[in-house]
Design an enzyme around this catalytic site. Structure first.
Site, mmCIF file in Angstrom:
data_model
loop_
_atom_site.group_PDB
_atom_site.id
_atom_site.type_symbol
_atom_site.label_atom_id
_atom_site.label_comp_id
_atom_site.label_asym_id
_atom_site.label_seq_id
_atom_site.Cartn_x
_atom_site.Cartn_y
_atom_site.Cartn_z
ATOM 1 C CB CYS A 84 -0.947 -0.049 1.087
ATOM 2 S SG CYS A 84 -1.549 -2.368 2.087
ATOM 3 C CB SER A 209 -9.841 2.574 2.290
ATOM 4 O OG SER A 209 -9.421 1.646 2.193
ATOM 5 C CB ILE A 211 -11.205 -2.519 -3.733
ATOM 6 C CG1 ILE A 211 -11.074 -3.439 -2.603
ATOM 7 C CG2 ILE A 211 -10.717 -3.028 -4.725
ATOM 8 C CD1 ILE A 211 -11.477 -4.783 -2.379
ATOM 9 C CE LYS A 331 -14.560 4.844 4.564
ATOM 10 N NZ LYS A 331 -15.890 4.266 3.297
ATOM 11 C CG HIS A 335 -5.161 2.651 -0.309
ATOM 12 N ND1 HIS A 335 -4.989 2.986 -1.113
ATOM 13 C CD2 HIS A 335 -5.141 1.422 0.282
ATOM 14 C CE1 HIS A 335 -3.792 1.745 0.020
ATOM 15 N NE2 HIS A 335 -4.288 1.579 0.459
#
Ligand SMILES: [Zn+2]
Lengths: 387, 128
Positions: A84, A209, A211, A331, A335
């Site tokens: 991430c 968050s 996808i 969020k 993300h």
């Protein structure tokens, strides 16, 4: 750093479920914007670093097709990955290329097309975001589960509640509603979060968050190039901190904060010669609502255990003591793993240049920070910028 | 349109940590300890990163512990869709080793637990 490095151009695609484009057109949206923002063309770029986790998309080696589509053939010899924090790993590599003297102008492109697989497959990929052999294989951990282990312990030790965590999501959606590039534009309430479906207790759907698909691009340049190109408002990289932690999460011995983030922050503050209280604007890695609370603590804005208090007091709102995630955060802005870290740099650049429109924070010292975590603190990058 | 599916089939080494997998079948948890410098590792390891030795011995871990944290998994990943909800936890045993486990019983941080197995993984049973 041997040479000073500045941000001279930024671009951010619309985040969301982007089934209207492949990874190539998606990357181009932010590349084009960053080139136009800096008034450069592809021939001015020495090297392109492409950050992409790629596992959830059909192009599992996305750098060559992205590079070709964006007119950067011959300039993109490397793709980087740090889960991430992939976007920040691309920025980190780009900054190093300039600081070392190997290049003068470097473009970092972060892009991921994450919605090409279904949610169950996506959870199984995320569940491998620790240690396949000793975790996922036996215990069916999902990525939310790892953060949930931190949330449960934080609640038990410091009295943090599910309502406190919900406040982080409410704040994220409030600001995303003002950001036309955000994945979600709807406002939500604490009740909405508490009533949402449980994913991995105490984490619920609206603590998480989404996808997302998206791209972000940042162009970095050396001090000499900034002068030569007569850049109006260069945004300087003042501090770069990085760290990592064990893959097997149980081995860490405590689960109320991310040691990698604390270590990365200490390195960044030291390099920038500032203290946490000098930060006026921060983008923090709120992949789950508990992560935002832990970030306040890990970054030293408050002591450990007091993160929820800062949120409750509204100190991280626009014009608060330290404004956090005024573009909607992971969020609600979204993300897309490869893009996230570079989208954070896009965001602090817009803020420091005072180009953030309805979410413009008021600065005194013009100091901002990005906090990007890979995995569950398996990687961490903290970067400090000023104008 | 549909993309062409990509099915990954994996083979995972099982001989390397055979004693661990065999232990699970008998309700016991084994790990490795470096014979040269005495470092106790969990999960087990073939090599000692501290003193560079690969001379490891298998030791059995204590089954008394405390539940440090947990999460109830409602949305399951691929490969676990057919399980009912399960609780992933971290327990610290009396050897000071932190183990990931599935929790049985009413989970609460700080509760005493007994470490056992279900043949395939470490289980920690909450002691009432
Ligand atoms: Zn040793």
């Amino acid at each position: 750093m041997n040479r000073k490095v500045a941000v001279i151009g930024v671009g951010n695609s619309k985040f969301g479920k982007r089934d209207d484009v492949t990874i190539k057109e998606l990357a181009w949206e932010s590349v084009k914007e960053a080139l136009e923002d800096s008034d450069l063309t592809q021939k001015d770029i020495d090297i392109t670093v492409i950050g992409s986790t790629a596992y959830r998309g059909t192009e599992i080696y996305p750098a060559p097709p992205v590079s070709e589509y964006c007119g950067l053939v011959g300039k993109s010899p490397i793709r980087v990955e740090a889960a991430c924090a992939t976007g920040s790993s691309a920025a980190f590599t780009a900054i190093n290329l300039i600081a070392s003297g190997l290049a003068d102008i470097v473009m970092a492109i972060g892009v991921d097309k994450m919605t090409e697989v279904d949610t169950s497959t996506s959870l199984a990929i995320g569940g491998r975001g620790g240690n396949y052999y000793w975790e996922f294989h036996m215990y069916g951990t999902t990525f939310p589960t790892y953060y949930a282990l931190y949330a449960t312990r934080h609640m038990a030790l410091f009295g943090t509640t599910e309502e406190d965590m919900a406040l982080a999501s409410v704040k994220a959606h409030k600001y995303a509603s003002l950001n036309e590039k955000a994945h979600f534009r709807n406002k939500i309430t604490v009740e909405d979060v508490l009533k949402s479906r449980v994913i991995s207790w105490p984490i619920k759907l609206l603590d998480s968050s989404p996808i997302s698909d998206g791209s972000a691009t940042v162009i970095f340049a050396s001090e000499e190039k900034v002068r030569e190109l007569k850049i109006d408002t260069p945004i300087w990289v003042k501090g770069v901190g990085y760290s990592s932690d064990t893959s097997y999460i149980a081995a860490r011995g405590e689960w109320v904060g991310l040691e990698a983030a604390r270590d990365a922050a200490a390195k960044a503050y030291k390099m920038a010669k500032i203290s946490p209280l000098d930060i006026e604007y921060a983008t923090v890695h709120d992949c789950f609502s508990i992560a935002e609370i832990m970030a306040y603590e890990d970054l030293g804005f408050v002591e450990k255990g007091k993160g929820a208090e800062l949120l409750r007091e509204g100190q991280t709102e626009k014009d608060g003591k330290v404004a956090v995630n005024l573009f909607g955060g992971l969020k609600a802005k979204g993300h897309p793993l490869g893009a996230t870290g570079l989208s954070m740099i896009y965001e602090v650049t817009k803020q420091l240049r005072e180009e953030a429109g309805p979410v413009q924070h008021s600065f005194k010292r013009y100091v901002a920070l990005t906090h990007n975590v890979g995995g569950t603190g398996h990687y961490a990058y903290v970067m400090i910028f000023n104008r | 349109m549909d993309g062409i599916p990509l099915l990954f089939k994996y083979t995972v080494p099982d001989k390397l940590y055979e004693k661990f997998w065999e232990g699970l079948k008998k309700g016991e948890i084994y790990t490795t300890k470096c014979k040269k410098c005495g470092t106790l590792y969990y999960p087990p390891r073939k090599d000692c990163e501290k003193c560079m030795s690969s001379d490891m011995e298998w030791v059995k871990l204590s089954n008394e512990g405390i539940l440090m944290t947990y999460s109830i998994v409602k949305q399951k990943p691929q490969g676990f869709e057919n399980y009912s909800d399960y609780i992933v936890g971290i327990a610290r045993n009396s050897d000071g080793v932190n183990l990931m486990c599935w929790v049985k019983g009413e989970a609460k941080v700080g509760k005493k637990v007994r470490l056992t197995t279900d043949g395939q993984r470490v289980i920690c049973e909450v002691i009432e």
